[in-house]
Motif scaffolding. Structure first.
Motif, PDB file in Angstrom:
ATOM      1  N   ARG A  18       0.842  -1.190   0.000  1.00 59.05           N
ATOM      2  CA  ARG A  18       0.000   0.000   0.000  1.00 59.05           C
ATOM      3  C   ARG A  18       0.880   1.243   0.000  1.00 59.05           C
ATOM      4  NH1 ARG A  18      -3.103  -1.748   5.264  1.00 59.05           N
ATOM      5  NH2 ARG A  18      -1.020  -2.593   5.555  1.00 59.05           N
ATOM      6  N   GLY A  19       0.550   2.179  -0.879  1.00 57.63           N
ATOM      7  CA  GLY A  19       1.302   3.419  -0.974  1.00 57.63           C
ATOM      8  C   GLY A  19       0.384   4.623  -0.954  1.00 57.63           C
ATOM      9  N   VAL A  20       0.876   5.726  -0.406  1.00 62.17           N
ATOM     10  CA  VAL A  20       0.139   6.992  -0.388  1.00 62.17           C
ATOM     11  C   VAL A  20       1.118   8.124  -0.694  1.00 62.17           C
ATOM     12  CG1 VAL A  20      -1.611   6.228   1.273  1.00 62.17           C
ATOM     13  CG2 VAL A  20       0.469   7.339   2.105  1.00 62.17           C
ATOM     14  N   MET A  21       0.572   9.238  -1.107  1.00 58.26           N
ATOM     15  CA  MET A  21       1.378  10.437  -1.299  1.00 58.26           C
ATOM     16  C   MET A  21       1.085  11.381  -0.138  1.00 58.26           C
ATOM     17  SD  MET A  21       3.266  10.223  -4.024  1.00 58.26           S
ATOM     18  CE  MET A  21       3.682  11.849  -4.592  1.00 58.26           C
ATOM     19  N   ILE A  22       2.136  11.823   0.544  1.00 52.46           N
ATOM     20  CA  ILE A  22       2.024  12.786   1.630  1.00 52.46           C
ATOM     21  C   ILE A  22       2.980  13.924   1.311  1.00 52.46           C
ATOM     22  CG2 ILE A  22       2.297  13.198   4.106  1.00 52.46           C
ATOM     23  CD1 ILE A  22       1.829  10.167   4.521  1.00 52.46           C
ATOM     24  N   TRP A  27       4.958   7.374   0.309  1.00 48.39           N
ATOM     25  CA  TRP A  27       5.115   6.664   1.569  1.00 48.39           C
ATOM     26  C   TRP A  27       4.450   5.304   1.412  1.00 48.39           C
ATOM     27  CZ3 TRP A  27       7.267   8.631   6.214  1.00 48.39           C
ATOM     28  CH2 TRP A  27       7.713   9.955   6.128  1.00 48.39           C
ATOM     29  N   PHE A  28       5.008   4.279   2.077  1.00 49.97           N
ATOM     30  CA  PHE A  28       4.539   2.918   1.899  1.00 49.97           C
ATOM     31  C   PHE A  28       4.325   2.240   3.245  1.00 49.97           C
ATOM     32  CE2 PHE A  28       6.956   4.173  -1.757  1.00 49.97           C
ATOM     33  CZ  PHE A  28       6.114   3.816  -2.802  1.00 49.97           C
ATOM     34  N   SER A  29       3.385   1.329   3.285  1.00 53.64           N
ATOM     35  CA  SER A  29       3.125   0.554   4.508  1.00 53.64           C
ATOM     36  C   SER A  29       4.397  -0.205   4.885  1.00 53.64           C
ATOM     37  CB  SER A  29       1.984  -0.428   4.274  1.00 53.64           C
ATOM     38  OG  SER A  29       1.967  -1.411   5.283  1.00 53.64           O
ATOM     39  N   ALA A  30       4.889   0.062   6.086  1.00 53.12           N
ATOM     40  CA  ALA A  30       6.109  -0.606   6.561  1.00 53.12           C
ATOM     41  C   ALA A  30       5.869  -2.110   6.692  1.00 53.12           C
ATOM     42  CB  ALA A  30       6.540  -0.017   7.901  1.00 53.12           C
ATOM     43  N   ARG A  48      13.301   0.321  13.059  1.00 50.84           N
ATOM     44  CA  ARG A  48      14.715   0.192  12.719  1.00 50.84           C
ATOM     45  C   ARG A  48      15.192   1.316  11.787  1.00 50.84           C
ATOM     46  NH1 ARG A  48      15.585  -6.119  11.688  1.00 50.84           N
ATOM     47  NH2 ARG A  48      17.128  -6.116  13.329  1.00 50.84           N
ATOM     48  N   LEU A  49      14.313   2.266  11.519  1.00 55.79           N
ATOM     49  CA  LEU A  49      14.654   3.393  10.649  1.00 55.79           C
ATOM     50  C   LEU A  49      14.714   4.675  11.464  1.00 55.79           C
ATOM     51  CD1 LEU A  49      12.275   2.469   7.698  1.00 55.79           C
ATOM     52  CD2 LEU A  49      14.738   2.068   7.825  1.00 55.79           C
ATOM     53  N   LYS A  50      15.257   5.725  10.875  1.00 61.20           N
ATOM     54  CA  LYS A  50      15.347   7.030  11.534  1.00 61.20           C
ATOM     55  C   LYS A  50      13.938   7.617  11.680  1.00 61.20           C
ATOM     56  CE  LYS A  50      19.975   7.875  10.750  1.00 61.20           C
ATOM     57  NZ  LYS A  50      20.768   7.276  11.737  1.00 61.20           N
ATOM     58  N   PRO A  51      13.736   8.489  12.668  1.00 63.84           N
ATOM     59  CA  PRO A  51      12.395   9.061  12.896  1.00 63.84           C
ATOM     60  C   PRO A  51      11.806   9.777  11.678  1.00 63.84           C
ATOM     61  CG  PRO A  51      13.814   9.526  14.754  1.00 63.84           C
ATOM     62  CD  PRO A  51      14.685   8.897  13.690  1.00 63.84           C
ATOM     63  N   PHE A  52      12.637  10.436  10.875  1.00 67.82           N
ATOM     64  CA  PHE A  52      12.109  11.151   9.713  1.00 67.82           C
ATOM     65  C   PHE A  52      11.784  10.217   8.545  1.00 67.82           C
ATOM     66  CE2 PHE A  52      16.713  11.163   9.259  1.00 67.82           C
ATOM     67  CZ  PHE A  52      16.902  10.763   7.938  1.00 67.82           C
ATOM     68  N   GLU A  53      12.142   8.940   8.662  1.00 66.62           N
ATOM     69  CA  GLU A  53      11.874   7.976   7.595  1.00 66.62           C
ATOM     70  C   GLU A  53      10.582   7.187   7.817  1.00 66.62           C
ATOM     71  OE1 GLU A  53      16.446   6.950   6.265  1.00 66.62           O
ATOM     72  OE2 GLU A  53      15.587   5.867   7.976  1.00 66.62           O
ATOM     73  N   SER A  54       9.941   7.381   8.955  1.00 66.99           N
ATOM     74  CA  SER A  54       8.695   6.671   9.221  1.00 66.99           C
ATOM     75  C   SER A  54       7.717   7.594   9.948  1.00 66.99           C
ATOM     76  CB  SER A  54       8.944   5.408  10.037  1.00 66.99           C
ATOM     77  OG  SER A  54       9.320   5.724  11.352  1.00 66.99           O
ATOM     78  N   CYS A  68      -5.054   2.340  11.271  1.00 66.28           N
ATOM     79  CA  CYS A  68      -3.827   3.068  11.592  1.00 66.28           C
ATOM     80  C   CYS A  68      -2.644   2.182  11.223  1.00 66.28           C
ATOM     81  CB  CYS A  68      -3.776   3.426  13.063  1.00 66.28           C
ATOM     82  SG  CYS A  68      -4.983   4.691  13.496  1.00 66.28           S
ATOM     83  N   VAL A  69      -1.698   2.738  10.464  1.00 68.35           N
ATOM     84  CA  VAL A  69      -0.539   1.960  10.021  1.00 68.35           C
ATOM     85  C   VAL A  69       0.724   2.800  10.144  1.00 68.35           C
ATOM     86  CG1 VAL A  69      -1.869   0.554   8.375  1.00 68.35           C
ATOM     87  CG2 VAL A  69      -0.765   2.645   7.599  1.00 68.35           C
ATOM     88  N   ASP A  70       1.847   2.114  10.196  1.00 64.23           N
ATOM     89  CA  ASP A  70       3.151   2.768  10.133  1.00 64.23           C
ATOM     90  C   ASP A  70       3.587   2.751   8.681  1.00 64.23           C
ATOM     91  OD1 ASP A  70       3.759   3.258  12.966  1.00 64.23           O
ATOM     92  OD2 ASP A  70       3.588   1.068  13.085  1.00 64.23           O
ATOM     93  N   VAL A  71       4.073   3.892   8.203  1.00 66.60           N
ATOM     94  CA  VAL A  71       4.537   3.997   6.827  1.00 66.60           C
ATOM     95  C   VAL A  71       5.982   4.467   6.811  1.00 66.60           C
ATOM     96  CG1 VAL A  71       2.261   4.356   5.771  1.00 66.60           C
ATOM     97  CG2 VAL A  71       3.560   6.327   6.599  1.00 66.60           C
ATOM     98  N   ILE A  72       6.676   4.137   5.720  1.00 67.08           N
ATOM     99  CA  ILE A  72       8.061   4.581   5.543  1.00 67.08           C
ATOM    100  C   ILE A  72       8.156   5.358   4.241  1.00 67.08           C
ATOM    101  CG2 ILE A  72       9.072   2.752   6.935  1.00 67.08           C
ATOM    102  CD1 ILE A  72       9.734   1.223   4.387  1.00 67.08           C
ATOM    103  N   ASN A  73       9.058   6.339   4.217  1.00 65.95           N
ATOM    104  CA  ASN A  73       9.211   7.144   3.006  1.00 65.95           C
ATOM    105  C   ASN A  73      10.130   6.437   2.012  1.00 65.95           C
ATOM    106  OD1 ASN A  73      11.810   7.603   3.962  1.00 65.95           O
ATOM    107  ND2 ASN A  73      11.449   9.753   4.479  1.00 65.95           N
ATOM    108  N   GLU A  74      10.370   7.083   0.895  1.00 63.68           N
ATOM    109  CA  GLU A  74      11.176   6.478  -0.175  1.00 63.68           C
ATOM    110  C   GLU A  74      12.595   6.178   0.294  1.00 63.68           C
ATOM    111  OE1 GLU A  74      12.195   7.347  -4.896  1.00 63.68           O
ATOM    112  OE2 GLU A  74      11.036   8.801  -3.744  1.00 63.68           O
ATOM    113  N   ALA A  75      13.183   7.079   1.069  1.00 64.37           N
ATOM    114  CA  ALA A  75      14.543   6.846   1.573  1.00 64.37           C
ATOM    115  C   ALA A  75      14.563   5.631   2.498  1.00 64.37           C
ATOM    116  CB  ALA A  75      15.052   8.086   2.306  1.00 64.37           C
TER     117      ALA A  75
END
Length: 149
Positions: A18-22, A27-30, A48-54, A68-75
């Motif tokens: 699952r992906g969304v644009m923010i 951003w993608f479902s971790a 396991r990622l930096k705070p700005f990456e999730s 409610c889900v945790d998402v991670i950015n492209e990086a």
């Protein structure tokens, strides 16, 4: 802050991503991505990622339900791909880079004057094509071939 995001679903080996644009960023479902990587504890990838990456967001589905889900950015996505590896790492990276991320960005692009990627279903396959000036285009190497029996 946005109330809830409507996800775009991408399927690879019968597993969803699952992906969304923010703020114009994908951003993608971790959890979904961790499952694609074959991690034993997919619910902990975002930790396991930096705070700005999730981040933690709400997704709204067409059925009207929310989650409610945790998402991670492209990086974070690429960092996880490199850090945790996968036997299919190169193909997974190519799929993300050539299809998933551009398609997600194109679905949220403004204006009809620019080329955009669209996904079509054809003979139980998904084809990624470029829609531009009212025409559909695809790379020559991806054109389905007719085979003699």
């Amino acid at each position: 802050m946005h109330d809830a995001y409507i996800p775009t679903f991408f399927i690879r080996h019968d597993r969803p991503l699952r992906g969304v644009m923010i703020d114009n960023q994908p951003w993608f479902s971790a959890y979904d991505f961790a499952r694609l990587l074959g991690l034993h504890h997919p619910q902990s990838l975002h930790r396991r990622l930096k705070p700005f990456e999730s981040r933690h967001i709400r997704l709204r589905y067409t059925t009207g339900s929310e989650e409610c889900v945790d998402v991670i950015n492209e990086a974070g996505l690429y960092k996880a791909l490199i850090r945790f590896g996968h036997p299919e790492c190169q193909q997974l990276e190519e799929w993300l880079t050539r299809q998933v991320i551009p398609t997600l960005r194109d679905r949220h692009a403004d204006g009809d004057f620019h080329p955009r990627r669209v996904m079509l279903s054809w003979q139980s396959q998904r084809l990624v094509m470029l829609e531009w000036q009212g025409e559909l285009w695809m790379p020559w190497e991806e054109v389905p071939r007719y085979r003699d029996a």
